[in-house]
Design an enzyme around this catalytic site. Structure first.
Site, PDB file in Angstrom:
ATOM      1  N   TYR A 156      41.103  32.078  44.827  1.00 12.78           N
ATOM      2  CA  TYR A 156      41.037  32.175  43.367  1.00 12.78           C
ATOM      3  C   TYR A 156      40.249  31.008  42.777  1.00 12.78           C
ATOM      4  CZ  TYR A 156      42.730  31.904  38.529  1.00 12.78           C
ATOM      5  OH  TYR A 156      42.814  31.805  37.159  1.00 12.78           O
ATOM      6  N   LYS A 180      36.760  30.899  40.318  1.00 12.52           N
ATOM      7  CA  LYS A 180      36.725  30.364  38.953  1.00 12.52           C
ATOM      8  C   LYS A 180      35.757  29.190  38.850  1.00 12.52           C
ATOM      9  CE  LYS A 180      39.492  33.093  36.701  1.00 12.52           C
ATOM     10  NZ  LYS A 180      39.000  33.926  35.586  1.00 12.52           N
TER      11      LYS A 180
END
Length: 250
Positions: free
Chosen positions: A157, A161
């Site tokens: 993740y 980002k």
């Protein structure tokens, strides 16, 4: 508040959680809102009903953004039904937690497809139209765990980002002066309901403001970029209650 009257906003992942608040906040500010969803049709339709009940204009649109071929048809449908998009909010995302050595290739690919490739291709489709019409705004929803400092257990993740953070700056540079591109990086907002009370309390103690964020905090930051000073682009605004100050150099 009617600062966005006359503008059409496409919000991805707009039917649930943070995306829902973003869609409703833009609608309350006067925008016509295209509420994108993948599988959360009921939530998206509820947002639409709420905005229409306030006298606004909104419609739900379904698309699987992990399929590259679905992106151009989504943009075309939104503009055919609601008009020219002048605001794009890339909010849809996966939030997978796993130790690095246990993160599977499938998880990595799924995070990349939704968190990076989808906003890249969607921004590309929308920017082409914005440039032809004279401009617009793109807002990327990031994360302090990717934009500023790593979080343990979120490698897949976090790197997506981080990539989206860099893309925000790349697009701000390349699409100027007619398109502004900025990012909002939330801290702990809507923590998992399964989080143990002891973990929750310990995490809150690490935040200088001694509370978790709420979706409205993030929505207000998005509205700041859209309705505030026009001489801002390529900026990443942390909405984290000061948590990243612990990671700042002395």
């Amino acid at each position: 508040m009617q600062g966005l009257t006359g503008r059409v906003a496409l919000v991805t992942g707009g039917g649930v959680r943070l995306g829902r608040e973003l869609a409703e906040s833009l609608g309350r500010a006067g925008a016509t809102v295209a509420v994108h969803h993948h599988g959360s049709r009921e939530g998206a339709e509820s947002v639409v009903a709420t905005l229409r009940g306030m006298g606004g204009r909104a419609r739900a649109f379904q698309a699987d953004l992990t399929r590259a071929e679905s992106i151009a048809p989504l943009v075309e449908e939104v503009e055919r039904e609601l008009g020219a998009i002048s605001i794009l909010v890339n909010s849809a995302a996966r939030f997978d937690r796993a130790p690095f050595v246990e993160t599977t290739a499938d998880t990595m690919e799924a995070c990349w497809a939704l968190n990076v490739r989808a906003p890249y291709l969607l921004s590309q489709q929308v920017a082409r139209r914005m440039l032809a019409r004279g401009g617009g705004d793109i807002i990327n929803i990031l994360d302090v765990g990717g934009a500023f400092a790593p979080w343990r257990g979120y490698s897949a993740y976090g790197i997506t980002k981080a990539a989206l953070t860099h893309l925000t700056r790349c697009l701000a540079l390349e699409l100027a002066p007619s398109i502004r591109v900025n990012g909002v990086a939330p801290g702990t907002v809507l923590p998992p309901e399964t989080m143990a009370p002891t973990v929750r309390e310990a995490l809150q103690r690490r935040i200088p403001q001694r509370r978790f964020g709420v979706p409205a905090d993030v929505a207000e930051a998005v509205l700041f970029f859209l309705t505030g000073p026009a001489f801002i682009t390529g900026q990443i605004l942390a909405v984290d209650g000061g948590r990243m100050l612990e990671s700042a150099p002395a």
